[in-house]
Motif scaffolding. Structure first.
Motif: not given
Length: 508
Positions: A17, A166, A171, A173, A195, A199-201, A297, A299
């Motif tokens: 992140e 995260h 990140a 989130v 992830l 979790a995911h992007r 990014k 998440v």
């Protein structure tokens, strides 16, 4: 405070992140601060929710208002980052006293930031982020709308703890809800790279797709509902906003810097805040996270906790327990031969016989009857009522004030009768009226009355008369609520016939 530029963010490797590296923040352990966004009107829950007493302040699901339930959702939160700090509540000026009273009633110590005007959720979050950074720390903010329902609070807190890990690394989130039906009333998140821990992007956002497309999203398993709950470091939000929404950043940060405390409330600079563009968190920032690699990014963490966005009466029906025929009711409600229906009574008995998929909501001054499949159109009905200049679009018969409330129980061409309840220690403004006189009859409690140059006490069954044009004030010096009946008479009885000379609550 210099919140640092987005160029100062260290992006790390593709699998990490963002790590904030700006100046002005302490190296102390990161705090976690709940932020509750409590603005908005919620007209789709009319007639209970109205402009001057919106849905976050009403108790559509249980004894707590949606605001009270939201704030208490973080109570007892513990994670690797520690316990949550006192919350920040962002609300409108017209609702600040009721908000403060509802928090006080639940023993909640909170910072209340008063928006000078409505500018949607992105500016509201920016005010809160600036407040969370004001003491030199870089808090992680947990951003929650005040009008959602969560059944499993433990599962919710577990998702927040995962999201905070995260967010600590930089990140932005959001919590995504695995869909259970092809609902076109929600925004969707397309899942990106997987992830740890489910979790995911975030690949991209889709705002309220058509029903056919929503069905395809459900079948693919690659899309989650967007809950509107976000977890992010305050400095990361501010840095990203400064890069992609510089006008909003400048307006909101300037408004916070120009702000001042006003008793229980923090008031940002009004002119600066009003210059901010109006936009939601999703449109202003989140929709650009998947395609703009230079930004922080995104998440998404799965939230499987019985989440519901209470944006309509159908959503309220979904969130409530139902009988064997699929009916849900609150208050004095009777079902006979009815199926899949919802009824809510504020006082009078509501009987539903032989109906299917119907919503009935009864209040003191209005009744809604709607097909459950068309409850989104309630907002259009409210607009029509407002176009007719009918008061029911915006106000209830019972009107809350900082000192208590009044209930307009009867009126005619030249008279109006109100039931007035003043809280212990409550004090109305010193005022006069140009067009009406008033008779006060104490029902219970003790009243301290100022009338012209006089000041005297009234107790149960005693009364007084306030002539037209005479300054007056009503106070409750006792420890119990003061209840009285007020009979107004005159040529004009509107609430704008008030000239205030002194007011404890700072109203104009």
């Amino acid at each position: 405070m210099d919140y640092k530029s987005a160029a100062e963010i260290d992006h790390g490797s593709d699998d990490s992140e963002v790590v904030p590296t700006g100046q002005g923040f302490s190296a102390a352990p990161v705090r976690l601060v709940p932020v509750v966004l409590a603005g908005g009107a919620g007209s789709r829950l009319w007639p209970m929710s109205r402009e001057q007493y919106p849905k976050q302040l009403i108790d559509v699901l249980g004894p707590d208002s949606l605001l009270q339930a939201t704030v208490q959702r973080m109570k007892g939160f513990q994670a690797d980052l520690g316990a949550a700090s006192s919350p920040i509540i962002v609300c409108g000026d017209e609702h600040r006293f009721v908000t403060a009273e509802q928090l006080r009633a639940r023993g909640i110590d909170a910072r209340i930031v008063v928006e000078p005007a409505r500018r949607d959720t992105a500016p509201a979050l920016t005010l809160a982020a600036a407040a969370a950074c004001a003491d030199g720390e870089d808090a992680i903010v947990v951003v929650m709308p005040a009008d959602h329902a969560i059944v499993d609070v433990s599962a919710f807190q577990l998702a927040i703890a995962q999201a905070a890990q995260h967010a600590e690394r930089g990140a932005i989130v959001t919590l995504g809800v695995p869909p259970t039906r092809p609902d076109s009333g929600f925004g969707y998140i397309k899942l990106g790279v997987a992830l740890a821990s489910g979790a995911h992007r975030i690949e991209r956002f889709v705002e309220k797709p058509a029903a056919e497309l929503a069905a395809q999203y459900l079948a693919s398993g690659q899309y989650w509902w967007n809950s509107g709950i976000f977890v992010v470091r305050a400095s990361v939000w501010l840095a990203v906003l400064r890069m992609i929404q510089p006008a909003m950043y400048d307006a909101c940060v300037s408004a916070h810097a120009q702000g001042a405390s006003d008793g229980l409330f923090f008031r940002p600079g009004a002119d600066a805040f009003k210059s901010s563009p109006s936009d939601s968190i999703d449109y202003a920032v989140m929709e650009r996270l998947g395609s703009e690699e230079k930004f922080a990014k995104g998440v998404v963490i799965p939230l499987e906790a019985g989440w519901s966005d209470l944006g309509s009466w159908d959503a309220v029906w979904e969130a409530l327990d139902k009988d064997a025929d699929g009916n849900a009711g609150r208050g004095r409600v009777v079902f006979e031969g009815a199926t899949s229906s919802f009824a809510h009574s504020e006082g009078r008995l509501v009987a539903c016989v032989g109906v299917t998929n119907v919503v009935v909501v009864e209040t003191d001054d209005a009744v809604l009857v709607a097909d459950r499949s068309r409850v989104q159109e309630v907002k259009s009905v409210v607009n029509r009522i407002r176009a007719l200049q009918a008061p029911e679009a915006d106000v209830h018969r019972k009107v809350r004030r900082p000192w208590g409330y009044y209930d307009s129980i009867d009126h005619g061409e030249r008279f109006q009768v109100k039931r007035i309840v003043v809280n212990p220690g409550g004090r109305l403004s010193l005022q006069l009226h140009h067009h009406r006189a008033e008779h006060w009859i104490v029902v219970s409690g003790t009243a301290l009355v100022t009338r012209g140059s006089e000041q005297f006490m009234l107790s149960e069954n005693q009364s007084t008369f306030i002539p037209l044009g005479v300054t007056h004030r009503l106070e409750n010096p006792g420890k119990l609520p003061l209840e009285l009946i007020e009979v107004q008479s005159g040529s004009y009885l509107g609430e704008d016939d008030i000239v205030r000379f002194d007011d404890t609550y700072g109203r104009a």
